[in-house]
Design a protein around this motif. Sequence first.
Motif, mmCIF file in Angstrom:
data_model
loop_
_atom_site.group_PDB
_atom_site.id
_atom_site.type_symbol
_atom_site.label_atom_id
_atom_site.label_comp_id
_atom_site.label_asym_id
_atom_site.label_seq_id
_atom_site.Cartn_x
_atom_site.Cartn_y
_atom_site.Cartn_z
ATOM 1 N N GLU A 11 -27.263 -5.357 30.634
ATOM 2 C CA GLU A 11 -26.246 -6.273 30.115
ATOM 3 C C GLU A 11 -25.114 -6.464 31.114
ATOM 4 O O GLU A 11 -24.616 -7.579 31.301
ATOM 5 N N GLU A 12 -24.711 -5.374 31.766
ATOM 6 C CA GLU A 12 -23.638 -5.486 32.751
ATOM 7 C C GLU A 12 -24.069 -6.337 33.944
ATOM 8 O O GLU A 12 -23.307 -7.181 34.428
ATOM 9 N N ILE A 13 -25.297 -6.151 34.405
ATOM 10 C CA ILE A 13 -25.812 -6.961 35.516
ATOM 11 C C ILE A 13 -25.896 -8.422 35.097
ATOM 12 O O ILE A 13 -25.518 -9.321 35.855
ATOM 13 N N SER A 14 -26.365 -8.672 33.891
ATOM 14 C CA SER A 14 -26.463 -10.038 33.394
ATOM 15 C C SER A 14 -25.088 -10.701 33.323
ATOM 16 O O SER A 14 -24.919 -11.855 33.732
ATOM 17 N N ASN A 15 -24.101 -9.965 32.823
ATOM 18 C CA ASN A 15 -22.742 -10.510 32.752
ATOM 19 C C ASN A 15 -22.159 -10.778 34.135
ATOM 20 O O ASN A 15 -21.495 -11.797 34.349
ATOM 21 N N ARG A 20 -19.919 -13.817 38.338
ATOM 22 C CA ARG A 20 -19.676 -13.887 39.783
ATOM 23 C C ARG A 20 -20.451 -15.002 40.474
ATOM 24 O O ARG A 20 -19.929 -15.665 41.357
ATOM 25 N N LEU A 21 -21.710 -15.184 40.101
ATOM 26 C CA LEU A 21 -22.539 -16.174 40.782
ATOM 27 C C LEU A 21 -22.760 -17.443 39.966
ATOM 28 O O LEU A 21 -23.433 -18.359 40.429
ATOM 29 N N ARG A 22 -22.258 -17.451 38.740
ATOM 30 C CA ARG A 22 -22.396 -18.604 37.840
ATOM 31 C C ARG A 22 -23.853 -18.981 37.602
ATOM 32 O O ARG A 22 -24.235 -20.153 37.665
ATOM 33 N N ILE A 23 -24.669 -17.978 37.356
ATOM 34 C CA ILE A 23 -26.084 -18.186 37.077
ATOM 35 C C ILE A 23 -26.285 -18.052 35.579
ATOM 36 O O ILE A 23 -25.898 -17.052 34.984
ATOM 37 N N LYS A 24 -26.881 -19.068 34.993
ATOM 38 C CA LYS A 24 -27.124 -19.045 33.557
ATOM 39 C C LYS A 24 -28.605 -18.863 33.289
ATOM 40 O O LYS A 24 -29.444 -19.278 34.071
ATOM 41 N N GLY A 25 -28.898 -18.252 32.155
ATOM 42 C CA GLY A 25 -30.280 -18.036 31.761
ATOM 43 C C GLY A 25 -30.327 -17.277 30.458
ATOM 44 O O GLY A 25 -29.347 -16.677 30.022
ATOM 45 N N ARG A 26 -31.475 -17.312 29.828
ATOM 46 C CA ARG A 26 -31.632 -16.629 28.541
ATOM 47 C C ARG A 26 -31.813 -15.136 28.686
ATOM 48 O O ARG A 26 -31.400 -14.368 27.836
ATOM 49 N N LYS A 31 -32.311 -14.983 35.008
ATOM 50 C CA LYS A 31 -31.127 -15.055 35.863
ATOM 51 C C LYS A 31 -31.440 -14.545 37.268
ATOM 52 O O LYS A 31 -30.984 -15.118 38.252
ATOM 53 N N ILE A 32 -32.224 -13.483 37.345
ATOM 54 C CA ILE A 32 -32.599 -12.956 38.652
ATOM 55 C C ILE A 32 -33.444 -13.978 39.406
ATOM 56 O O ILE A 32 -33.254 -14.201 40.599
ATOM 57 N N TYR A 33 -34.360 -14.623 38.708
ATOM 58 C CA TYR A 33 -35.201 -15.638 39.332
ATOM 59 C C TYR A 33 -34.348 -16.803 39.832
ATOM 60 O O TYR A 33 -34.556 -17.319 40.922
ATOM 61 N N ARG A 34 -33.380 -17.223 39.033
ATOM 62 C CA ARG A 34 -32.536 -18.359 39.397
ATOM 63 C C ARG A 34 -31.537 -18.027 40.497
ATOM 64 O O ARG A 34 -30.934 -18.937 41.067
ATOM 65 N N SER A 35 -31.341 -16.750 40.784
ATOM 66 C CA SER A 35 -30.370 -16.388 41.816
ATOM 67 C C SER A 35 -30.821 -16.860 43.197
ATOM 68 O O SER A 35 -29.987 -17.091 44.067
ATOM 69 N N GLY A 36 -32.122 -17.000 43.389
ATOM 70 C CA GLY A 36 -32.633 -17.531 44.648
ATOM 71 C C GLY A 36 -32.179 -16.701 45.834
ATOM 72 O O GLY A 36 -32.378 -15.494 45.888
ATOM 73 N N ARG A 37 -31.528 -17.352 46.793
ATOM 74 C CA ARG A 37 -31.086 -16.675 48.003
ATOM 75 C C ARG A 37 -29.652 -16.174 47.906
ATOM 76 O O ARG A 37 -29.075 -15.763 48.910
ATOM 77 N N ALA A 51 -34.659 -4.783 35.182
ATOM 78 C CA ALA A 51 -35.164 -5.678 34.132
ATOM 79 C C ALA A 51 -36.521 -5.191 33.608
ATOM 80 O O ALA A 51 -36.771 -5.207 32.397
ATOM 81 N N GLN A 52 -37.397 -4.732 34.496
ATOM 82 C CA GLN A 52 -38.693 -4.212 34.065
ATOM 83 C C GLN A 52 -38.542 -2.932 33.256
ATOM 84 O O GLN A 52 -39.256 -2.720 32.275
ATOM 85 N N ALA A 53 -37.607 -2.084 33.659
ATOM 86 C CA ALA A 53 -37.374 -0.840 32.920
ATOM 87 C C ALA A 53 -36.834 -1.141 31.530
ATOM 88 O O ALA A 53 -37.174 -0.439 30.561
#
Length: 123
Positions: A11-15, A20-26, A31-37, A51-53
């Motif tokens: 939850e903290e990483i998602s927030n 910080r990066l303005r990445i939105k996702g469900r 969100k990690i996928y959308r972070s791109g580079r 996320a897998q854990a």
Amino acid sequence: MPGDKITDYAEEISNLLTERLRIKGRSLEQKIYRSGRQMPARIKRDAQSVAQAMVLCQNPKLARMVDQAAIGRAAENVISHLTSIDRAEVMKTRILLATAKVAAFAIVVFVVLVTMAYKRGMI
């Protein structure tokens, strides 16, 4: 319960990704996928392991497979990286890159126009 700590990390990483990066996702995975580079590969890999854990911890039998220490280190790496990002600096960099692209395009158009005028004998 060990899954609660991992859920808190997720939850903290998602927030932080949203803040910080303005990445939105469900979900965190999205969100990690959308972070791109925007994140280095090792940080992105650590975030994916968290996320897998989190998914594994939702099943009591699979939760025993999660290495709590490794996930804790990975989460701390991601959190420390995301908290070190300065939003103003990111925005300034984006604006400078956009301005540089426009300036480069304008230079190319100017060179093409001058070349065409020279070939037609206008100059």
